[in-house]
Design a protein around this motif. Structure first.
Motif, PDB file in Angstrom:
ATOM      1  N   LEU A 193      37.607  36.449  30.874  1.00  0.00           N
ATOM      2  CA  LEU A 193      36.949  37.112  32.008  1.00  0.00           C
ATOM      3  C   LEU A 193      37.908  38.094  32.690  1.00  0.00           C
ATOM      4  N   ALA A 194      39.146  37.659  32.888  1.00  0.00           N
ATOM      5  CA  ALA A 194      40.130  38.523  33.538  1.00  0.00           C
ATOM      6  C   ALA A 194      40.408  39.766  32.696  1.00  0.00           C
ATOM      7  N   ALA A 195      40.602  39.583  31.397  1.00  0.00           N
ATOM      8  CA  ALA A 195      40.895  40.707  30.500  1.00  0.00           C
ATOM      9  C   ALA A 195      39.736  41.688  30.419  1.00  0.00           C
ATOM     10  N   ALA A 196      38.512  41.186  30.595  1.00  0.00           N
ATOM     11  CA  ALA A 196      37.324  42.045  30.540  1.00  0.00           C
ATOM     12  C   ALA A 196      37.102  42.811  31.850  1.00  0.00           C
ATOM     13  N   GLY A 197      37.958  42.563  32.842  1.00  0.00           N
ATOM     14  CA  GLY A 197      37.822  43.267  34.119  1.00  0.00           C
ATOM     15  C   GLY A 197      36.881  42.586  35.090  1.00  0.00           C
ATOM     16  N   SER A 198      36.474  41.363  34.781  1.00  0.00           N
ATOM     17  CA  SER A 198      35.565  40.615  35.655  1.00  0.00           C
ATOM     18  C   SER A 198      36.357  39.764  36.636  1.00  0.00           C
ATOM     19  N   LEU A 199      37.250  40.411  37.373  1.00  0.00           N
ATOM     20  CA  LEU A 199      38.167  39.737  38.282  1.00  0.00           C
ATOM     21  C   LEU A 199      38.060  40.375  39.662  1.00  0.00           C
ATOM     22  N   ASN A 200      37.830  39.554  40.678  1.00  0.00           N
ATOM     23  CA  ASN A 200      37.752  40.034  42.055  1.00  0.00           C
ATOM     24  C   ASN A 200      38.595  39.145  42.959  1.00  0.00           C
ATOM     25  N   THR A 201      39.265  39.743  43.941  1.00  0.00           N
ATOM     26  CA  THR A 201      39.924  38.932  44.953  1.00  0.00           C
ATOM     27  C   THR A 201      38.834  38.399  45.872  1.00  0.00           C
ATOM     28  N   TRP A 202      38.958  37.132  46.260  1.00  0.00           N
ATOM     29  CA  TRP A 202      37.888  36.467  47.007  1.00  0.00           C
ATOM     30  C   TRP A 202      38.235  36.223  48.467  1.00  0.00           C
ATOM     31  N   THR A 203      39.517  36.252  48.801  1.00  0.00           N
ATOM     32  CA  THR A 203      39.931  36.062  50.191  1.00  0.00           C
ATOM     33  C   THR A 203      40.718  37.279  50.647  1.00  0.00           C
ATOM     34  N   SER A 204      40.724  37.530  51.934  1.00  0.00           N
ATOM     35  CA  SER A 204      41.467  38.681  52.448  1.00  0.00           C
ATOM     36  C   SER A 204      42.970  38.478  52.259  1.00  0.00           C
ATOM     37  N   ARG A 205      43.433  37.236  52.360  1.00  0.00           N
ATOM     38  CA  ARG A 205      44.852  36.954  52.136  1.00  0.00           C
ATOM     39  C   ARG A 205      45.250  37.258  50.695  1.00  0.00           C
ATOM     40  N   CYS A 206      44.404  36.885  49.745  1.00  0.00           N
ATOM     41  CA  CYS A 206      44.678  37.170  48.336  1.00  0.00           C
ATOM     42  C   CYS A 206      44.678  38.677  48.090  1.00  0.00           C
ATOM     43  N   ASP A 207      43.723  39.355  48.674  1.00  0.00           N
ATOM     44  CA  ASP A 207      43.649  40.806  48.542  1.00  0.00           C
ATOM     45  C   ASP A 207      44.955  41.447  49.021  1.00  0.00           C
ATOM     46  N   LYS A 208      45.483  40.956  50.135  1.00  0.00           N
ATOM     47  CA  LYS A 208      46.730  41.485  50.705  1.00  0.00           C
ATOM     48  C   LYS A 208      47.922  41.219  49.780  1.00  0.00           C
ATOM     49  N   THR A 209      48.039  40.002  49.252  1.00  0.00           N
ATOM     50  CA  THR A 209      49.196  39.701  48.402  1.00  0.00           C
ATOM     51  C   THR A 209      49.116  40.410  47.054  1.00  0.00           C
ATOM     52  N   VAL A 210      47.907  40.587  46.525  1.00  0.00           N
ATOM     53  CA  VAL A 210      47.760  41.347  45.272  1.00  0.00           C
ATOM     54  C   VAL A 210      48.182  42.794  45.503  1.00  0.00           C
ATOM     55  N   TYR A 211      47.862  43.329  46.662  1.00  0.00           N
ATOM     56  CA  TYR A 211      48.297  44.688  46.987  1.00  0.00           C
ATOM     57  C   TYR A 211      49.817  44.751  47.102  1.00  0.00           C
ATOM     58  N   GLU A 212      50.415  43.752  47.754  1.00  0.00           N
ATOM     59  CA  GLU A 212      51.872  43.742  47.935  1.00  0.00           C
ATOM     60  C   GLU A 212      52.620  43.555  46.616  1.00  0.00           C
ATOM     61  N   LEU A 213      52.146  42.654  45.770  1.00  0.00           N
ATOM     62  CA  LEU A 213      52.849  42.344  44.524  1.00  0.00           C
ATOM     63  C   LEU A 213      52.562  43.318  43.387  1.00  0.00           C
TER      64      LEU A 213
ATOM     65  N   GLU B 137      44.418  44.843  36.890  1.00  0.00           N
ATOM     66  CA  GLU B 137      44.785  44.740  35.474  1.00  0.00           C
ATOM     67  C   GLU B 137      46.131  44.034  35.327  1.00  0.00           C
ATOM     68  N   ALA B 138      47.047  44.280  36.257  1.00  0.00           N
ATOM     69  CA  ALA B 138      48.343  43.599  36.234  1.00  0.00           C
ATOM     70  C   ALA B 138      48.153  42.105  36.505  1.00  0.00           C
ATOM     71  N   VAL B 139      47.221  41.773  37.384  1.00  0.00           N
ATOM     72  CA  VAL B 139      46.922  40.366  37.659  1.00  0.00           C
ATOM     73  C   VAL B 139      46.288  39.723  36.425  1.00  0.00           C
ATOM     74  N   ALA B 140      45.391  40.450  35.777  1.00  0.00           N
ATOM     75  CA  ALA B 140      44.768  39.947  34.544  1.00  0.00           C
ATOM     76  C   ALA B 140      45.835  39.689  33.480  1.00  0.00           C
TER      77      ALA B 140
ATOM     78  N   LEU C 106      39.467  35.356  42.300  1.00  0.00           N
ATOM     79  CA  LEU C 106      40.874  35.089  42.530  1.00  0.00           C
ATOM     80  C   LEU C 106      41.044  34.701  43.992  1.00  0.00           C
ATOM     81  N   VAL C 107      41.391  33.448  44.230  1.00  0.00           N
ATOM     82  CA  VAL C 107      41.475  32.910  45.581  1.00  0.00           C
ATOM     83  C   VAL C 107      42.875  33.062  46.151  1.00  0.00           C
ATOM     84  N   SER C 108      43.887  32.940  45.289  1.00  0.00           N
ATOM     85  CA  SER C 108      45.268  33.030  45.751  1.00  0.00           C
ATOM     86  C   SER C 108      46.137  33.561  44.628  1.00  0.00           C
ATOM     87  N   CYS C 109      47.066  34.431  44.973  1.00  0.00           N
ATOM     88  CA  CYS C 109      48.025  34.963  44.000  1.00  0.00           C
ATOM     89  C   CYS C 109      49.262  35.382  44.793  1.00  0.00           C
TER      90      CYS C 109
END
Length: 137
Positions: A38-58, A64-67, A131-134
């Motif tokens: 699912l992740a490799a196919a691009g079916s990946l979404n951040t689900w919390t605002s905190r996760c969205d923030k850390t994915v942006y920071e990292l 695609e990098a998270v996948a 994606l709930v946390s990363c």
């Protein structure tokens, strides 16, 4: 009273209220190969605002990098499963993994061991990975 909705494919015995996280005894809940697909196919979404923030920071927000990171997970990286809320009246049954790998750390000017913690759920339809946390451990 606020009604909570379960948005994950796994939906057995959700918590009665939004107080804290509740561990789920059996796990993992989702087949890792399916999650990675699912992740490799691009079916990946951040689900919390905190996760969205850390994915942006990292990863500068690059899903695609998270996948790619999820693609390196192995069954031995599994930690536990638990119910999580997004703070907007929704619950998801999640699997948590910790992945240690060697990366170039620019601030240290050398390669170092880095440990990522990721938590995710498959959405109710089975077509989306939430994606709930990363973050770094």
């Amino acid at each position: 009273m606020v009604n909570m909705v379960v948005v994950s494919e796994y939906s057995l015995n959700p918590p009665a209220d939004a107080q804290g996280r509740t561990k789920i005894a059996q796990g993992p809940l989702y087949a890792l190969a399916r999650v990675q697909q699912l992740a490799a196919a691009g079916s990946l979404n951040t689900w919390t605002s905190r996760c969205d923030k850390t994915v942006y920071e990292l990863f500068a927000g690059d899903l695609e990098a998270v996948a790619d990171l999820l693609g390196h997970l192995r069954s031995t990286d599994y930690r536990d499963s638990e119910w999580c809320t997004n703070g907007r009246n929704a619950w998801a049954a999640c699997d948590a993994y910790a992945l240690r790998r060697v990366e170039w750390v620019a601030t240290a000017s050398k390669e170092m061991g880095v440990e990522y913690f990721v938590k995710f759920a498959v959405g109710k339809t089975g077509q989306l990975l939430l994606l709930v946390s990363c973050h770094l451990s």
